[in-house]
Write an enzyme that holds these catalytic residues in place. Structure first.
Site, mmCIF file in Angstrom:
data_model
loop_
_atom_site.group_PDB
_atom_site.id
_atom_site.type_symbol
_atom_site.label_atom_id
_atom_site.label_comp_id
_atom_site.label_asym_id
_atom_site.label_seq_id
_atom_site.Cartn_x
_atom_site.Cartn_y
_atom_site.Cartn_z
ATOM 1 N NE ARG A 251 13.183 6.030 1.786
ATOM 2 C CZ ARG A 251 13.004 7.150 2.489
ATOM 3 N NH1 ARG A 251 13.215 7.156 3.816
ATOM 4 N NH2 ARG A 251 12.604 8.261 1.927
ATOM 5 C CD GLU B 162 13.801 3.580 -1.498
ATOM 6 O OE1 GLU B 162 14.344 4.691 -1.537
ATOM 7 O OE2 GLU B 162 12.575 3.426 -1.534
ATOM 8 C CB SER C 7 13.265 6.574 -4.730
ATOM 9 O OG SER C 7 12.489 7.716 -4.523
HETATM 10 C C1 LIG Z 1 5.134 5.207 -6.880
HETATM 11 C C2 LIG Z 1 5.893 4.794 -5.627
HETATM 12 C C3 LIG Z 1 6.266 5.756 -4.704
HETATM 13 C C4 LIG Z 1 6.962 5.402 -3.548
HETATM 14 N N1 LIG Z 1 7.293 6.384 -2.652
HETATM 15 C C5 LIG Z 1 7.943 6.055 -1.508
HETATM 16 C C6 LIG Z 1 8.278 7.081 -0.555
HETATM 17 O O1 LIG Z 1 7.945 8.253 -0.717
HETATM 18 N N2 LIG Z 1 8.957 6.702 0.559
HETATM 19 C C7 LIG Z 1 9.298 5.406 0.790
HETATM 20 O O2 LIG Z 1 9.911 5.150 1.822
HETATM 21 N N3 LIG Z 1 8.990 4.422 -0.090
HETATM 22 C C8 LIG Z 1 8.318 4.716 -1.230
HETATM 23 N N4 LIG Z 1 8.005 3.732 -2.134
HETATM 24 C C9 LIG Z 1 8.388 2.339 -1.852
HETATM 25 C C10 LIG Z 1 7.248 1.511 -1.182
HETATM 26 O O3 LIG Z 1 6.033 2.191 -1.260
HETATM 27 C C11 LIG Z 1 7.551 1.224 0.276
HETATM 28 O O4 LIG Z 1 8.785 0.598 0.416
HETATM 29 C C12 LIG Z 1 6.471 0.329 0.907
HETATM 30 O O5 LIG Z 1 6.644 0.281 2.300
HETATM 31 C C13 LIG Z 1 6.483 -1.086 0.340
HETATM 32 O O6 LIG Z 1 5.320 -1.734 0.804
HETATM 33 P P1 LIG Z 1 4.807 -3.092 0.166
HETATM 34 O O7 LIG Z 1 3.706 -3.610 1.019
HETATM 35 O O8 LIG Z 1 4.477 -2.876 -1.255
HETATM 36 O O9 LIG Z 1 6.102 -4.000 0.340
HETATM 37 P P2 LIG Z 1 6.712 -5.170 -0.646
HETATM 38 O O10 LIG Z 1 7.163 -4.510 -1.877
HETATM 39 O O11 LIG Z 1 5.638 -6.214 -0.795
HETATM 40 O O12 LIG Z 1 7.862 -5.699 0.221
HETATM 41 C C14 LIG Z 1 9.001 -4.905 0.476
HETATM 42 C C15 LIG Z 1 9.907 -5.661 1.463
HETATM 43 O O13 LIG Z 1 9.265 -5.762 2.730
HETATM 44 C C16 LIG Z 1 9.122 -7.135 3.103
HETATM 45 N N5 LIG Z 1 7.800 -7.243 3.746
HETATM 46 C C17 LIG Z 1 6.612 -6.838 3.208
HETATM 47 N N6 LIG Z 1 5.617 -7.049 4.107
HETATM 48 C C18 LIG Z 1 6.191 -7.582 5.210
HETATM 49 C C19 LIG Z 1 5.687 -8.027 6.473
HETATM 50 N N7 LIG Z 1 4.392 -7.944 6.794
HETATM 51 N N8 LIG Z 1 6.567 -8.557 7.368
HETATM 52 C C20 LIG Z 1 7.894 -8.639 7.080
HETATM 53 N N9 LIG Z 1 8.428 -8.234 5.901
HETATM 54 C C21 LIG Z 1 7.584 -7.711 4.994
HETATM 55 C C22 LIG Z 1 9.213 -7.918 1.814
HETATM 56 O O14 LIG Z 1 9.690 -9.240 2.057
HETATM 57 C C23 LIG Z 1 10.214 -7.090 1.031
HETATM 58 O O15 LIG Z 1 11.522 -7.417 1.474
HETATM 59 C C24 LIG Z 1 7.297 4.046 -3.304
HETATM 60 C C25 LIG Z 1 6.901 3.064 -4.240
HETATM 61 C C26 LIG Z 1 6.197 3.431 -5.387
HETATM 62 C C27 LIG Z 1 5.761 2.371 -6.346
#
Ligand SMILES: Cc1cc2nc3c(=O)[nH]c(=O)nc-3n(C[C@H](O)[C@H](O)[C@H](O)COP(=O)(O)OP(=O)(O)OC[C@H]3O[C@@H](n4cnc5c(N)ncnc54)[C@H](O)[C@@H]3O)c2cc1C
Length: 345
Positions: free
Chosen positions: A171, A341, A245
């Protein structure tokens, strides 16, 4: 209100409630929609936005918003899915950072390019997937990663990084450290190896094989299994706000683990190849009696103690207060510091 400014689509005083999976209330003073690499460079060259602090937002599924955001919110919406190359040894696909991660996985499986199925239904955007090296059901992004393009928010220069330059860990990546908030990831390329080898070592998947009698599931079957297992275990953010998580699984030395087993023989733990031991954070939280409990309108999901939820109308401060209380009790009982996380803003 939305209006174009030097070719950019900009909103002032934009609500972020719909843009974070916890459903937390917060307002962005300025929100810029980024639809291309050119848009990122327009922000860099802009007399005000260019020098202002910035907050990069994808799907908002890994953030806890505790206050209004004064920094310029850059909402990454760069589209595009394509097959770049098909050889005897791999399929190379490229996706725009604003694409939905799950849609990318579903598209590749449908096209007959397997390899991402274990990562089905991870919410969020393609561009955020490398940031924390998403992982699930025995597979991590780094196992399929080829390279990415990112635009530097100071110089406007576009760089291409390979896996070594991304420093992927559990992560973790360079985008949580040296490059945190400094570069917008615009495109991600994934290499799907041929011949395809299923990843089936995960307990829930082994169980499905036994239940169904399917010994050699294809990629579509694994995709379907992963989707149904996840739907049964995790709350859907569309109905119960959450960020998946909430804490990382802590990694301890074998001595620390033996010490805890001495006191709590039931503890769920997984030995790692380097000799250290990963502990199930959800088990530690459950052992401290947190499952189903609440602090204000933030709570611990009744079916999975690792997931904190918005019970309706929670603020980011309530979520953080609950998280701190959990950290304190886990530390008090096990001497282990749980690390959140999601990004807390
Ligand atoms: C129900 C649920 C289940 C999940 N299950 C998992 C799982 O099984 N495994 C797992 O690893 N994660 C899981 N997650 C966490 C999440 O899905 C991941 O971390 C996902 O990659 C976040 O994507 P996002 O676009 O929503 O990012 P955001 O929440 O919008 O951003 C997260 C971080 O990434 C940065 N960021 C976003 N986009 C960019 C970009 N284009 N360039 C540079 N930085 C950027 C942001 O500044 C922030 O720091 C889960 C979340 C939920 C709600």
């Amino acid at each position: 209100m939305s209006h174009p400014l030097v070719g950019l689509e900009v909103e002032q005083r934009a609500s972020l409630r719909e843009h974070n999976s916890f459903g937390l209330p917060a307002t962005a003073r300025t929100l810029v929609h980024l639809r291309s690499e050119t848009d990122v460079r327009r922000v860099v060259d802009h007399p005000v936005y260019g020098v202002a602090p910035k907050f990069i937002l994808g799907g908002g599924s890994n953030v806890v918003l505790t206050r209004d955001v004064d920094a310029v919110v850059l909402k990454v919406e760069i589209a595009g899915l394509r097959l770049l190359e098909e050889t005897a040894s791999r399929w190379l696909v490229e996706a725009g950072a604003g694409e939905s991660w799950h849609d990318l996985v579903a598209w590749t499986v449908r096209q007959g390019w397997p390899g991402l199925e274990n990562l089905a239904l991870v919410p969020g955007s393609v561009g955020a997937a490398p940031v924390q090296n998403i992982g699930a059901y025995g597979l991590e992004l780094k196992d399929r990663f080829h390279s990415l393009d990112a635009v530097d928010l100071v110089t406007g220069r576009c760089v291409t990084l390979d896996a070594a330059q991304c420093h992927f860990g559990y992560r973790d990546s360079v985008f949580k450290h040296q490059l945190a908030g400094k570069s917008v990831i615009t495109r991600v390329r994934l290499a799907l190896p041929r011949p395809w080898q299923p990843v089936l070592g995960y307990l829930d998947l082994e169980r499905r094989m036994t239940e169904t009698g399917i010994e050699a599931p294809d990629a579509q079957t694994i995709f379907d299994w992963v989707c149904s297992i996840r739907r049964a275990k995790l709350p859907d953010p569309a109905t119960i706000g959450n960020a998946g998580s909430f804490f990382k699984n802590p990694v301890v030395t074998p001595e620390q683990c033996r010490d805890i087993i001495g006191r709590d023989p039931e503890i769920v733990h997984y030995p790692l190849p380097d000799g250290s031991v990963k502990l199930a954070a959800g088990w530690l939280i459950d052992a401290c009696g947190w499952k189903g409990k609440s602090v204000g309108r933030a709570g611990v999901y009744d079916k999975q103690a690792l997931v904190l939820v918005n019970r309706g109308g929670a603020s980011g401060a309530e979520v953080v207060t609950l998280a701190r209380a959990i950290q304190e009790s886990v530390y008090g009982r096990f001497g282990i510091r749980l690390e959140p996380e999601p990004v807390i803003w």
